[in-house]
Design a protein around this motif. Structure first.
Motif, mmCIF file in Angstrom:
data_model
loop_
_atom_site.group_PDB
_atom_site.id
_atom_site.type_symbol
_atom_site.label_atom_id
_atom_site.label_comp_id
_atom_site.label_asym_id
_atom_site.label_seq_id
_atom_site.Cartn_x
_atom_site.Cartn_y
_atom_site.Cartn_z
ATOM 1 N N GLY A 472 0.819 -1.200 0.000
ATOM 2 C CA GLY A 472 0.000 0.000 0.000
ATOM 3 C C GLY A 472 0.855 1.252 0.000
ATOM 4 N N ASN A 473 0.177 2.405 0.008
ATOM 5 C CA ASN A 473 0.850 3.702 -0.001
ATOM 6 C C ASN A 473 1.089 4.202 1.412
ATOM 7 O OD1 ASN A 473 1.190 4.439 -2.755
ATOM 8 N ND2 ASN A 473 -0.998 4.830 -2.922
ATOM 9 N N THR A 474 2.254 4.746 1.662
ATOM 10 C CA THR A 474 2.501 5.560 2.858
ATOM 11 C C THR A 474 2.993 6.909 2.364
ATOM 12 O OG1 THR A 474 4.711 4.573 3.047
ATOM 13 C CG2 THR A 474 2.966 3.656 4.428
ATOM 14 N N MET A 475 2.441 8.004 2.898
ATOM 15 C CA MET A 475 2.682 9.315 2.290
ATOM 16 C C MET A 475 3.455 10.270 3.199
ATOM 17 S SD MET A 475 2.307 11.549 -0.162
ATOM 18 C CE MET A 475 1.095 10.860 -1.275
ATOM 19 N N ALA A 476 2.838 10.763 4.272
ATOM 20 C CA ALA A 476 3.446 11.783 5.121
ATOM 21 C C ALA A 476 3.778 11.188 6.476
ATOM 22 C CB ALA A 476 2.498 12.970 5.279
ATOM 23 N N VAL A 477 4.807 11.743 7.130
ATOM 24 C CA VAL A 477 5.234 11.228 8.428
ATOM 25 C C VAL A 477 5.583 12.396 9.348
ATOM 26 C CG1 VAL A 477 7.656 11.042 7.740
ATOM 27 C CG2 VAL A 477 6.780 9.567 9.571
ATOM 28 N N ALA A 478 5.347 12.219 10.641
ATOM 29 C CA ALA A 478 5.737 13.183 11.660
ATOM 30 C C ALA A 478 6.273 12.409 12.853
ATOM 31 C CB ALA A 478 4.569 14.072 12.081
ATOM 32 N N LEU A 479 7.338 12.925 13.476
ATOM 33 C CA LEU A 479 7.975 12.271 14.615
ATOM 34 C C LEU A 479 7.618 13.001 15.897
ATOM 35 C CD1 LEU A 479 9.657 9.904 13.542
ATOM 36 C CD2 LEU A 479 9.828 11.827 11.971
ATOM 37 N N ASP A 480 7.321 12.244 16.957
ATOM 38 C CA ASP A 480 7.011 12.827 18.257
ATOM 39 C C ASP A 480 8.260 13.534 18.794
ATOM 40 O OD1 ASP A 480 6.327 13.453 20.855
ATOM 41 O OD2 ASP A 480 5.361 11.526 21.268
ATOM 42 N N PRO A 481 8.206 14.860 19.002
ATOM 43 C CA PRO A 481 9.401 15.564 19.482
ATOM 44 C C PRO A 481 9.733 15.282 20.941
ATOM 45 C CG PRO A 481 7.554 17.077 19.311
ATOM 46 C CD PRO A 481 7.086 15.774 18.732
ATOM 47 N N THR A 482 8.790 14.635 21.683
ATOM 48 C CA THR A 482 9.028 14.368 23.103
ATOM 49 C C THR A 482 9.403 12.918 23.375
ATOM 50 O OG1 THR A 482 6.675 13.873 23.508
ATOM 51 C CG2 THR A 482 7.386 16.174 23.707
ATOM 52 N N GLN A 483 9.127 12.014 22.429
ATOM 53 C CA GLN A 483 9.460 10.606 22.604
ATOM 54 C C GLN A 483 10.052 10.067 21.305
ATOM 55 O OE1 GLN A 483 6.388 8.104 24.448
ATOM 56 N NE2 GLN A 483 5.237 9.953 24.990
ATOM 57 N N SER A 484 11.175 9.380 21.422
ATOM 58 C CA SER A 484 11.893 8.952 20.220
ATOM 59 C C SER A 484 11.316 7.694 19.571
ATOM 60 C CB SER A 484 13.363 8.700 20.562
ATOM 61 O OG SER A 484 13.474 7.683 21.544
ATOM 62 N N ASP A 485 10.361 7.043 20.226
ATOM 63 C CA ASP A 485 9.876 5.769 19.684
ATOM 64 C C ASP A 485 8.507 5.882 19.017
ATOM 65 O OD1 ASP A 485 8.463 6.312 22.013
ATOM 66 O OD2 ASP A 485 8.220 4.188 22.529
ATOM 67 N N ARG A 486 8.028 7.105 18.752
ATOM 68 C CA ARG A 486 6.685 7.246 18.193
ATOM 69 C C ARG A 486 6.716 8.058 16.899
ATOM 70 N NH1 ARG A 486 1.860 8.580 22.097
ATOM 71 N NH2 ARG A 486 2.787 10.674 22.135
ATOM 72 N N ALA A 487 5.986 7.562 15.913
ATOM 73 C CA ALA A 487 5.834 8.249 14.636
ATOM 74 C C ALA A 487 4.403 8.099 14.161
ATOM 75 C CB ALA A 487 6.797 7.682 13.597
ATOM 76 N N VAL A 488 3.872 9.147 13.562
ATOM 77 C CA VAL A 488 2.555 9.117 12.942
ATOM 78 C C VAL A 488 2.748 9.241 11.434
ATOM 79 C CG1 VAL A 488 0.429 10.434 12.596
ATOM 80 C CG2 VAL A 488 1.235 9.972 14.894
ATOM 81 N N PHE A 489 1.996 8.466 10.667
ATOM 82 C CA PHE A 489 2.098 8.553 9.214
ATOM 83 C C PHE A 489 0.726 8.356 8.584
ATOM 84 C CE2 PHE A 489 2.813 4.139 10.346
ATOM 85 C CZ PHE A 489 2.068 3.426 9.418
ATOM 86 N N SER A 490 0.586 8.848 7.368
ATOM 87 C CA SER A 490 -0.651 8.635 6.610
ATOM 88 C C SER A 490 -0.437 7.478 5.647
ATOM 89 C CB SER A 490 -1.038 9.901 5.843
ATOM 90 O OG SER A 490 -0.051 10.240 4.886
ATOM 91 N N ALA A 491 -1.474 6.679 5.447
ATOM 92 C CA ALA A 491 -1.335 5.483 4.619
ATOM 93 C C ALA A 491 -2.660 5.135 3.963
ATOM 94 C CB ALA A 491 -0.844 4.309 5.458
ATOM 95 N N PRO A 519 -5.526 11.987 -0.208
ATOM 96 C CA PRO A 519 -4.383 11.687 0.646
ATOM 97 C C PRO A 519 -4.098 12.783 1.661
ATOM 98 C CG PRO A 519 -3.648 12.385 -1.502
ATOM 99 C CD PRO A 519 -5.131 12.263 -1.595
ATOM 100 N N ILE A 520 -3.442 12.417 2.731
ATOM 101 C CA ILE A 520 -2.938 13.363 3.724
ATOM 102 C C ILE A 520 -1.506 13.679 3.328
ATOM 103 C CG2 ILE A 520 -2.357 13.696 6.149
ATOM 104 C CD1 ILE A 520 -4.618 11.657 6.763
ATOM 105 N N ALA A 521 -1.281 14.924 2.904
ATOM 106 C CA ALA A 521 0.004 15.272 2.312
ATOM 107 C C ALA A 521 0.976 15.874 3.311
ATOM 108 C CB ALA A 521 -0.200 16.243 1.160
ATOM 109 N N ASP A 522 0.502 16.470 4.386
ATOM 110 C CA ASP A 522 1.368 17.151 5.350
ATOM 111 C C ASP A 522 0.986 16.739 6.759
ATOM 112 O OD1 ASP A 522 2.856 19.166 3.579
ATOM 113 O OD2 ASP A 522 0.757 19.558 3.073
ATOM 114 N N LEU A 523 1.979 16.490 7.572
ATOM 115 C CA LEU A 523 1.777 16.162 8.984
ATOM 116 C C LEU A 523 2.738 16.986 9.824
ATOM 117 C CD1 LEU A 523 1.459 12.249 9.053
ATOM 118 C CD2 LEU A 523 -0.241 13.878 9.868
ATOM 119 N N ALA A 524 2.263 17.469 10.963
ATOM 120 C CA ALA A 524 3.117 18.224 11.882
ATOM 121 C C ALA A 524 2.738 17.885 13.313
ATOM 122 C CB ALA A 524 2.978 19.716 11.630
#
Length: 713
Positions: A472-491, A519-524
């Motif tokens: 499948g498609n994965t598009m945008a990603v954002a990293l948790d600035p307070t925890q190094s083990d978490r990421a959010v992405f659109s798919a 699609p979700i093109a931008d994540l912050a």
């Protein structure tokens, strides 16, 4: 003395070729002579300082300006590479030969014999090669430019809003549809010669290289195609000269960044001659056209890279004189697709001004008058434009429809295609037959993936791993600035786009979204780690990740590219207005909007100190007052063709270009950038807030496609 095609005259500090003569400043001529004393040798910056400037300290910008100016002066249409090559972190080398007689690295005209197309092996499971392949490059440029604001648009009018007068709608029935090419890879831009005897098309091979293939339609039993290819060069189709068998191409050097328009004379197919017509800047949205008499070249020109507005240009090839037929707007795309009528008497072109809506114009070369033919009242990115066989209509393929504009009555006919047929490009064989390709900016195909890239300080090979091993498609990603083990992405795993959270606990779907086809093109991710903002179909959404509560903050379909303020109190975004794109701020608590930039501005970004920056005309500027007082941080770089998507990581700035290059730069010192080569086409970049040497990239991997012959009634 001769330097390649140039005659060098030390007595008056000049160089000349034919009627062209340039007089250099003494320091610049001294720099030229020093290069001539060491041809094809790498000369360090310190060597240049010691030999030319002869000072204990010379500002880097002075050296950069001198090299850039000398390189531009030495450019010549017959040269196949840049006259001065930059060797990263090593220096510069002169790529021309010094002799006592004039010489050209390439002859202006050469005769060749056709060679059969070699067998293409089956695609292998490996990264595509690092190159600038055209079909993907053009599609990728359109995707990145229009993903936020045009991702949900279509050329089919919305029945709920008022429509322009004079639109007729027809349902087409496809009576025949058959595949006519079988090369592995991507086949695009089918072009029929004016007499319908030759079919030319672009072919992007599985290894990423690009070539042009020309096939005779008069002998369908022949298995031999004419292949136009050159090492380290991408040959991209532009157009056929009216009433001739002469094919115009744009040819780009993948190693030196050279760019030339060339003309292939195919009257003796499969033998041909090739002639260099003019130098060019590089990748643009439009296609060039050569006048019927072969004296004038019409083209679009983006002065500061592919993401800056383009002007409509005309060049007299005999004199070299250039004219601006229509200036570029302050923002938007500007001049785009060109199409010369089959008679050669009129030039049609698309023009995007400060709005996202295209205008269709006619230009009369005899009277030099521009006539507005049609204004589209809905946003659309158009990929092709051509004339009907009788020059009465302009035909625009719109993926699920064919748009016909009558050049006399200015009325539109909308011919809807069946669900099983998709057309992104076409070349008419008759009034109801065409060769087509499905090239489009659709994000529904599985072409996008997010990868994690570890960068090494010594600029050596990078380590690339996928964010997720799933179809499948994965598009945008954002990293948790307070925890190094978490990421959010659109798919898009099942035909709809959703938000997903990846953590030590595994993979979780965060929310169901309305209109999940866009699609979700931008994540912050907010600096306090609590909220995630994203844009979808031109609207702003904010998700409280702790309470899993989603709110839509705008409904006009004009917002995109959100970035958080340093205190998490609100966001900066781009808003599309009738006069262009501008940066706005949004306060999360008062829900108030405020316009920040009063001149066109795109791609806001916040540095480590919380200061707002944005992009305009190829430059990165620091916000002061939203107007003329805003100060440039990075200048426009015409050679590297950087995308206007820059990210701060502490004090460093990350950026990338279409050739798969990632650079890390300190503001005020762009020449000392660290550069890495990535074997993919890059759509988005997101630095890891917890690791200086890690970035996440959204990459584009095109699906295979073939040329088809389509007949309708």
């Amino acid at each position: 003395m001769y330097l390649g095609p140039w005659k060098v005259n030390p007595e008056d500090y000049s160089i000349q070729y034919g009627q062209h003569r340039f007089e250099l400043e003494p320091l610049l001529f001294k720099l030229l002579l020093y290069f001539m004393q060491h041809p094809r040798q790498i000369l360090s910056r310190q060597q240049l300082i010691d030999a030319v400037w002869q000072q204990s300290y010379v500002d880097d910008n002075a050296i950069n300006r001198a090299i850039s100016e000398l390189r531009k002066i030495l450019q010549h249409p017959e040269l196949t590479q840049s006259p001065i090559k930059t060797h990263h972190r090593k220096g510069y080398s002169l790529q021309l030969d010094v002799s006592s007689s004039p010489s050209l690295q390439n002859q202006t005209t050469a005769t060749h014999e056709a060679k059969p197309a070699p067998a293409v092996p089956a695609a292998q499971s490996r990264p595509i090669a690092k190159t600038w392949w055209w079909a993907g490059a053009l599609t990728l440029l359109l995707l990145i430019t229009g993903l936020v604001f045009w991702q949900a648009s279509s050329l089919k009018p919305d029945h709920s809003s008022p429509q322009p007068a004079g639109i007729e709608r027809f349902e087409l029935t496809i009576s025949q549809q058959q595949k006519v090419t079988w090369y592995k890879g991507v086949e695009s831009r089918p072009l029929l010669s004016p007499d319908n005897s030759l079919l030319a098309f672009n072919h992007t091979q599985p290894d990423g290289s690009v070539r042009t293939i020309v096939r005779s339609l008069l002998n369908p039993l022949s298995l031999q195609d004419l292949v136009l290819e050159r090492e380290h060069t991408l040959i991209s189709l532009q157009s056929w000269q009216p009433d001739s068998q002469q094919l115009l191409t744009m040819e780009l050097g993948t190693q030196d960044g050279s760019c030339y328009y060339r003309l292939y004379q195919l009257e003796q197919y499969p033998l041909y001659e090739v002639q260099t017509l003019s130098a060019c800047r590089g990748l643009v949205f439009g296609v060039a056209q050569l006048s019927r008499d072969g004296k004038t070249l019409y083209y679009t020109d983006s002065a500061k890279g592919p993401f800056t507005p383009a002007s409509l240009m005309a060049k007299q090839l005999e004199s070299g004189n250039q004219r601006v037929l229509l200036s570029a707007p302050e923002s938007g795309i500007g001049a785009s697709l060109l199409a010369l009528s089959r008679s050669g008497e009129r030039l049609a072109y698309l023009y995007y001004n400060d709005e996202s809506k295209p205008y269709l114009y006619l230009y009369d070369p005899a009277s030099r008058e521009h006539q507005l033919l049609y204004r589209f009242d809905f946003s659309a990115l158009l990929l092709d434009l051509s004339w009907s066989l009788d020059d009465r209509y302009l035909v625009i393929p719109a993926y699920d429809a064919l748009v016909y504009i009558d050049v006399h009555s200015k009325e539109m006919q909308l011919k809807l295609l069946p669900d099983s047929t998709r057309i992104g490009e076409l070349s008419l064989y008759s009034d109801h037959q065409a060769y087509t390709s499905p090239l489009s900016i659709s994000t529904k195909q599985h072409n996008f993936q997010i990868v994690k890239v570890n960068l090494n300080d010594d600029d050596s090979a990078v380590e690339i791993t996928p964010l997720l091993h799933a179809a499948g498609n994965t598009m945008a990603v954002a990293l948790d600035p307070t925890q190094s083990d978490r990421a959010v992405f659109s798919a898009d795993f099942t035909g709809s786009w959703q938000l997903w959270l990846q953590s030590e606990d595994g993979l979780q779907q965060l929310t169901e979204l309305p209109d999940s086809s866009s699609p979700i093109a931008d994540l912050a991710w907010s600096p306090n780690g609590r909220m995630i903002a994203f844009s979808k179909a031109g609207n702003l959404y904010v998700l409280d990740i702790q309470q899993r509560h989603l709110r839509q903050k705008s409904k006009q379909g004009t917002m995109g590219r959100p970035v958080w303020k340093a205190d998490s109190s609100g966001l900066y975004l781009v808003k599309v207005q009738p006069s262009g794109e501008f940066v706005w701020s949004y306060d999360l608590f008062s829900e108030q909007w405020q316009q920040k930039s009063h001149l066109p501005a795109t791609h806001p970004v916040v540095d480590a100190a919380g200061r707002l920056h944005y992009h305009r005309a190829g430059q990165l500027l620091r916000y002061v007052d939203g107007g003329r007082q805003d100060s440039p941080v990075l200048p426009a770089d015409e050679e590297s063709q950087w995308f206007p998507v820059m990210r701060f990581q502490q004090e460093a700035i990350y950026r990338f270009n279409i050739m798969g290059t990632v650079a890390r730069t300190l503001p005020g010192n762009p020449e000392q950038s660290q550069v890495w080569d990535i074997p993919y086409q890059i759509v988005q970049l997101q630095p890891d807030p917890h690791s200086e040497n890690t970035v996440f990239l959204t990459i584009y991997q095109p699906a295979e496609q073939s040329i088809k012959f389509v007949e309708w009634r």
